[in-house]
Design a protein around this motif. Structure first.
Motif, PDB file in Angstrom:
ATOM      1  N   LEU A 211       0.815  -1.216   0.000  1.00 43.15           N
ATOM      2  CA  LEU A 211       0.000   0.000   0.000  1.00 43.15           C
ATOM      3  C   LEU A 211       0.847   1.265   0.000  1.00 43.15           C
ATOM      4  CD1 LEU A 211      -2.845  -1.016   2.483  1.00 43.15           C
ATOM      5  CD2 LEU A 211      -2.932  -0.924  -0.001  1.00 43.15           C
ATOM      6  N   HIS A 212       2.115   1.151   0.345  1.00 48.67           N
ATOM      7  CA  HIS A 212       3.006   2.314   0.359  1.00 48.67           C
ATOM      8  C   HIS A 212       3.600   2.606  -1.014  1.00 48.67           C
ATOM      9  CE1 HIS A 212       5.560  -1.225   0.682  1.00 48.67           C
ATOM     10  NE2 HIS A 212       6.536  -0.499   0.146  1.00 48.67           N
ATOM     11  N   LYS A 213       3.358   1.720  -1.973  1.00 55.34           N
ATOM     12  CA  LYS A 213       4.024   1.848  -3.283  1.00 55.34           C
ATOM     13  C   LYS A 213       3.317   2.897  -4.129  1.00 55.34           C
ATOM     14  CE  LYS A 213       5.612  -0.919  -7.189  1.00 55.34           C
ATOM     15  NZ  LYS A 213       5.625  -2.275  -7.800  1.00 55.34           N
ATOM     16  N   PRO A 214       4.040   3.909  -4.608  1.00 53.08           N
ATOM     17  CA  PRO A 214       3.407   4.938  -5.462  1.00 53.08           C
ATOM     18  C   PRO A 214       3.196   4.399  -6.870  1.00 53.08           C
ATOM     19  CG  PRO A 214       5.731   5.405  -5.226  1.00 53.08           C
ATOM     20  CD  PRO A 214       5.454   4.213  -4.337  1.00 53.08           C
ATOM     21  N   PRO A 215       2.316   5.034  -7.635  1.00 49.26           N
ATOM     22  CA  PRO A 215       2.116   4.590  -9.023  1.00 49.26           C
ATOM     23  C   PRO A 215       3.360   4.817  -9.854  1.00 49.26           C
ATOM     24  CG  PRO A 215       0.975   6.666  -8.630  1.00 49.26           C
ATOM     25  CD  PRO A 215       1.474   6.190  -7.295  1.00 49.26           C
ATOM     26  N   GLY A 216       3.556   3.971 -10.883  1.00 49.48           N
ATOM     27  CA  GLY A 216       4.708   4.119 -11.759  1.00 49.48           C
ATOM     28  C   GLY A 216       4.509   5.239 -12.756  1.00 49.48           C
ATOM     29  N   GLY A 217       5.519   5.529 -13.508  1.00 47.72           N
ATOM     30  CA  GLY A 217       5.455   6.594 -14.520  1.00 47.72           C
ATOM     31  C   GLY A 217       6.781   6.727 -15.233  1.00 47.72           C
ATOM     32  N   GLU A 218       6.800   7.584 -16.211  1.00 46.26           N
ATOM     33  CA  GLU A 218       8.010   7.788 -16.998  1.00 46.26           C
ATOM     34  C   GLU A 218       8.889   8.916 -16.472  1.00 46.26           C
ATOM     35  OE1 GLU A 218       6.836   8.451 -20.983  1.00 46.26           O
ATOM     36  OE2 GLU A 218       6.065   6.427 -21.303  1.00 46.26           O
ATOM     37  N   GLY A 219       8.494   9.537 -15.338  1.00 51.23           N
ATOM     38  CA  GLY A 219       9.305  10.602 -14.773  1.00 51.23           C
ATOM     39  C   GLY A 219       9.335  11.875 -15.577  1.00 51.23           C
ATOM     40  N   GLY A 220       8.334  12.084 -16.438  1.00 52.09           N
ATOM     41  CA  GLY A 220       8.249  13.329 -17.191  1.00 52.09           C
ATOM     42  C   GLY A 220       9.208  13.435 -18.354  1.00 52.09           C
ATOM     43  N   LEU A 221       9.810  12.319 -18.792  1.00 51.80           N
ATOM     44  CA  LEU A 221      10.795  12.383 -19.874  1.00 51.80           C
ATOM     45  C   LEU A 221      10.219  11.960 -21.210  1.00 51.80           C
ATOM     46  CD1 LEU A 221      13.890  10.889 -18.032  1.00 51.80           C
ATOM     47  CD2 LEU A 221      13.283  13.294 -18.349  1.00 51.80           C
ATOM     48  N   GLY A 222       8.952  11.555 -21.244  1.00 57.58           N
ATOM     49  CA  GLY A 222       8.372  11.075 -22.481  1.00 57.58           C
ATOM     50  C   GLY A 222       7.663  12.174 -23.251  1.00 57.58           C
ATOM     51  N   THR A 223       6.911  11.729 -24.277  1.00 58.62           N
ATOM     52  CA  THR A 223       6.114  12.631 -25.097  1.00 58.62           C
ATOM     53  C   THR A 223       4.651  12.294 -24.899  1.00 58.62           C
ATOM     54  OG1 THR A 223       7.870  12.849 -26.744  1.00 58.62           O
ATOM     55  CG2 THR A 223       5.617  13.357 -27.451  1.00 58.62           C
ATOM     56  N   GLU A 224       3.838  13.270 -24.538  1.00 62.17           N
ATOM     57  CA  GLU A 224       2.424  13.037 -24.297  1.00 62.17           C
ATOM     58  C   GLU A 224       1.639  14.305 -24.598  1.00 62.17           C
ATOM     59  OE1 GLU A 224       1.517  12.350 -20.177  1.00 62.17           O
ATOM     60  OE2 GLU A 224       3.450  13.157 -19.540  1.00 62.17           O
ATOM     61  N   VAL A 225       0.346  14.120 -24.830  1.00 61.51           N
ATOM     62  CA  VAL A 225      -0.536  15.218 -25.175  1.00 61.51           C
ATOM     63  C   VAL A 225      -1.725  15.192 -24.225  1.00 61.51           C
ATOM     64  CG1 VAL A 225      -1.991  16.236 -26.969  1.00 61.51           C
ATOM     65  CG2 VAL A 225       0.173  15.161 -27.591  1.00 61.51           C
ATOM     66  N   GLY A 226      -2.148  16.357 -23.750  1.00 59.48           N
ATOM     67  CA  GLY A 226      -3.319  16.469 -22.889  1.00 59.48           C
ATOM     68  C   GLY A 226      -4.239  17.560 -23.375  1.00 59.48           C
ATOM     69  N   ARG A 227      -5.505  17.410 -23.023  1.00 56.38           N
ATOM     70  CA  ARG A 227      -6.502  18.380 -23.459  1.00 56.38           C
ATOM     71  C   ARG A 227      -7.133  19.036 -22.240  1.00 56.38           C
ATOM     72  NH1 ARG A 227     -11.389  17.171 -27.786  1.00 56.38           N
ATOM     73  NH2 ARG A 227     -12.000  19.354 -28.126  1.00 56.38           N
ATOM     74  N   LEU A 228      -7.154  20.369 -22.216  1.00 58.09           N
ATOM     75  CA  LEU A 228      -7.730  21.109 -21.102  1.00 58.09           C
ATOM     76  C   LEU A 228      -9.244  21.136 -21.227  1.00 58.09           C
ATOM     77  CD1 LEU A 228      -5.207  24.092 -20.968  1.00 58.09           C
ATOM     78  CD2 LEU A 228      -5.273  22.057 -19.490  1.00 58.09           C
ATOM     79  N   ALA A 229      -9.904  21.582 -20.148  1.00 58.20           N
ATOM     80  CA  ALA A 229     -11.361  21.583 -20.121  1.00 58.20           C
ATOM     81  C   ALA A 229     -11.957  22.453 -21.220  1.00 58.20           C
ATOM     82  CB  ALA A 229     -11.851  22.050 -18.751  1.00 58.20           C
ATOM     83  N   GLU A 230     -11.301  23.580 -21.559  1.00 58.46           N
ATOM     84  CA  GLU A 230     -11.835  24.459 -22.597  1.00 58.46           C
ATOM     85  C   GLU A 230     -11.526  23.950 -24.004  1.00 58.46           C
ATOM     86  OE1 GLU A 230      -7.961  26.428 -21.064  1.00 58.46           O
ATOM     87  OE2 GLU A 230      -9.674  25.285 -20.263  1.00 58.46           O
ATOM     88  N   ARG A 232      -8.400  23.252 -25.342  1.00 59.07           N
ATOM     89  CA  ARG A 232      -7.066  23.523 -25.878  1.00 59.07           C
ATOM     90  C   ARG A 232      -6.121  22.373 -25.551  1.00 59.07           C
ATOM     91  NH1 ARG A 232      -5.791  27.568 -23.058  1.00 59.07           N
ATOM     92  NH2 ARG A 232      -3.910  26.926 -21.959  1.00 59.07           N
ATOM     93  N   PHE A 233      -5.242  22.055 -26.499  1.00 61.15           N
ATOM     94  CA  PHE A 233      -4.285  20.974 -26.302  1.00 61.15           C
ATOM     95  C   PHE A 233      -2.969  21.525 -25.784  1.00 61.15           C
ATOM     96  CE2 PHE A 233      -7.195  19.013 -29.302  1.00 61.15           C
ATOM     97  CZ  PHE A 233      -7.298  17.709 -28.807  1.00 61.15           C
ATOM     98  N   GLU A 234      -2.374  20.831 -24.815  1.00 58.57           N
ATOM     99  CA  GLU A 234      -1.024  21.106 -24.335  1.00 58.57           C
ATOM    100  C   GLU A 234      -0.239  19.800 -24.432  1.00 58.57           C
ATOM    101  OE1 GLU A 234       0.096  24.010 -23.588  1.00 58.57           O
ATOM    102  OE2 GLU A 234      -1.757  25.190 -23.419  1.00 58.57           O
ATOM    103  N   MET A 235       1.099  19.900 -24.460  1.00 61.07           N
ATOM    104  CA  MET A 235       1.885  18.672 -24.650  1.00 61.07           C
ATOM    105  C   MET A 235       3.220  18.764 -23.935  1.00 61.07           C
ATOM    106  SD  MET A 235       3.200  19.096 -28.597  1.00 61.07           S
ATOM    107  CE  MET A 235       1.533  19.515 -29.125  1.00 61.07           C
ATOM    108  N   ARG A 236       3.830  17.591 -23.790  1.00 55.85           N
ATOM    109  CA  ARG A 236       5.216  17.486 -23.348  1.00 55.85           C
ATOM    110  C   ARG A 236       5.951  16.738 -24.444  1.00 55.85           C
ATOM    111  NH1 ARG A 236       4.991  14.578 -18.680  1.00 55.85           N
ATOM    112  NH2 ARG A 236       5.247  16.330 -17.242  1.00 55.85           N
TER     113      ARG A 236
END
Length: 602
Positions: A211-230, A232-236
């Motif tokens: 239960l102490h284990k945090p979720p995994g992830g790429e550490g912010g080094l990958g490429t991804e796209v997200g969409r805001l509520a209004e 508009r698209f933002e990306m890394r």
């Protein structure tokens, strides 16, 4: 399963057809869907409507459907990943479509219970689901689905729209209920699953790990796209975010926080008697994080107001002072410290043993021999197949016998289309299997109440459709005349007369068999499958009898006796399956009906 019912009721519903094709019961690869549509596959399926076609036309349409499927299969590139694992999918697809055509007729003309039994027998969903993960639960839910289907068929009065509406409503309103769980299967087994997989289930004892284990992830080094509520698209891009990507991350964190609370609730409410939570408790010096900032399930637990005010070290001291490994807090929760459990006994044991002595050379040699033996046994087990046919050993014996006979005659090459000693011609294995399958299907569908000559004519018309999913090209051309000849012999001989005389005593025709295998280096690991051609009650004794049809090209009594010995292992499996399933006090009798010789060998 609902899509299968829907396409059986509404032939023009191509979305339901697509769902059926991609289901595990059919298994068409995604790469084949566009070629199938390009070759007009959906339209041909729509035309397979009972009201539009008679038996002969339906056979012609199935033959055309087979050619379209083969044309689509030929267009698939050979480098599609995973396609080798679905080799032969076109034969399975044609068989499934033939079954669907049968179900359409049954839907319009048969009673609800007969239609459901035909659906289960044609597609064998129970056997497939039983072999998958959590098979007992899948079987229980299948049983519940078929009960709902039976009720919908009775209430709908034959109206497909009403029936499908009732099924969809049932699924939409369904909750995991007690009848959706196996009544007596695997209740004491340990089930290892994710929180999402456990949703809707409950168990006597539940252990939540890490239960102490945090979720995994790429550490912010990958490429991804997200969409805001209004909108508009933002990306890394390769780890570099756009200016508004922090809002995307904030929205994701809010969603993840809500999901974390929900999954913890789901996990903790699966237990009926005992709930054990395992994990590394946060350091006592830091203040608990509020739920919206918690990154783990354990941090959510640490935030609860009823948590012990004493730091973890004091709880440890209290448990140690009590002489045990745990202590109760004010809410009744038991805090357990595994390091305190059995520590004294372990220390005493080490003191008694003293310094460990290295094993002797002889012991190491014996252990090496045992390890090699275990490795060899594991290798033999890995070489075994998961499932096997009940007739597999018999067919292997038959191949050995035929090879020995050819060798004795000075013919080292397999013969194709040459005169055989027992009469007729020998044919290759593919044609022989297709011949047996088509003739078995004709005998299964034979109407014992109809005029024999009219029924023979009807089955001869259906033979091309029976052969279509079993063989292709020249194999069909060679096999069809032989199948027609064999049906003619059967209709003119004593076996049909005997079968018609047993009409009032029949128990099952083409009864599916699924049972665990016997031990052995060459036996399958998981299951043995097959189909019993005929089960009937002896008119004189009332005892069950198993009859198996054989299309072997033998007539001589000595050859028949040798073939009966070859098929003995297959008969033993069928006898064991029926005796164990029905808990019979004595094994049923096994008979071989040799169609060409018009003889029964017991």
């Amino acid at each position: 399963m609902i899509a299968r019912i829907e396409h059986g009721a509404h032939q023009g519903d191509h979305l339901a057809l697509l769902t059926v094709l991609r289901s595990v019961l059919v298994g068409v690869p995604d790469a084949a869907l566009i070629p199938l549509w390009r070759h007009g596959f959906p339209g041909l399926m729509t035309d397979l409507t009972p009201a539009r076609l008679d038996g002969e036309q339906r056979g012609e349409r199935l033959a055309e459907l087979k050619s379209r499927i083969e044309a689509a299969a030929a267009e698939l590139p050979g480098d599609v990943p995973g396609l080798d694992g679905l080799r032969g999918w076109e034969a399975g697809l044609l068989a499934a479509m033939e079954h669907l055509a049968v179900l359409r007729i049954a839907f319009e003309s048969e009673a609800a219970d007969v239609f459901i039994e035909r659906l289960r027998r044609l597609f064998l969903p129970e056997a497939l689901e039983a072999a998958r993960y959590l098979g007992p639960y899948r079987l229980a839910n299948l049983d519940r689905f078929f009960r709902q289907l039976s009720a919908a068929l009775e209430e709908g009065g034959g109206d497909p729209t009403a029936i499908l509406r009732a099924l969809r409503r049932s699924v939409a309103e369904s909750r995991e209920a007690e009848e959706g769980r196996p009544k007596d299967g695997a209740e004491d087994a340990v089930q290892v699953m994710t929180i999402h997989g456990a949703k809707g289930l409950d168990f006597g004892h539940v252990y939540l790990l890490q239960l102490h284990k945090p979720p995994g992830g790429e550490g912010g080094l990958g490429t991804e796209v997200g969409r805001l509520a209004e909108g508009r698209f933002e990306m890394r891009l390769f780890g570099v975010p756009t200016l508004g990507f922090d809002r995307v991350e904030a929205e994701r964190r809010a969603v993840e926080a809500s999901e974390r609370v929900r999954t913890l609730y789901v996990a903790m409410t699966r237990a009926k008697d005992r709930l054990v939570l395992l994990g590394n408790w946060p350091d006592g010096g830091a203040a608990p994080r509020p739920p919206e900032q918690a990154r783990t399930h354990l941090e959510l637990l640490a935030w609860r107001p009823e948590r012990p005010e004493a730091p973890l070290v004091e709880l440890w001291a209290a448990a140690e002072a009590s002489g045990g490994a745990g202590v109760l807090d004010a809410t009744g929760a038991l805090w357990t410290f595994p390091a305190l459990r059995g520590g004294t006994e372990a220390a005493a044991g080490e003191a008694e043993r003293g310094e460990a002595e290295p094993p002797a050379v002889e012991e190491i040699a014996r252990a090496s021999i045992r390890l090699r033996e275990h490795q060899a046994a594991a290798g033999r087990r890995m070489d075994r197949t998961w499932g096997g046919a009940a007739s597999e050993e018999a067919h292997e014996r038959l191949r050995e016998e035929l090879a020995a006979r050819r060798l004795a005659e000075g013919d080292e090459e397999p013969r194709r289309g040459r005169p055989a000693p027992g009469g007729g011609n020998e044919i290759d294995r593919e044609a022989a299997m297709a011949l047996g399958g088509a003739v078995h299907r004709a005998l299964e569908e034979w109407d014992l109440a109809a005029d024999p000559r009219e029924e023979l004519a009807r089955q001869r018309i259906h033979l091309p459709a029976y052969l279509a999913p079993l063989a292709r090209g020249e194999v069909v051309e060679r096999t069809l005349p032989r199948a027609e000849e064999l049906l003619d012999r059967f209709a003119a001989g004593r076996l049909l007369e005997r079968l018609r005389g047993l009409a009032g005593h029949l128990v099952a025709r083409e009864l599916p068999v699924l049972l665990p295998p016997r031990d052995g280096d060459h036996a399958p690991v998981g299951v043995v499958t097959g189909a019993v051609d005929l089960v009937y009650r002896d008119p004189e004794t009332g005892h069950l009898v198993i009859a198996d049809y054989k299309t072997d090209e033998v007539d001589d009594p000595e050859d028949l006796a040798r073939r009966a010995a070859v098929y003995a292992p297959q008969g033993a499996i069928y006898v064991r399956a029926l005796q164990e399933a029905l808990e019979l006090p004595q094994p049923p009798r096994f008979e071989l009906w040799f169609l060409r010789a018009d003889r029964v060998v017991g």
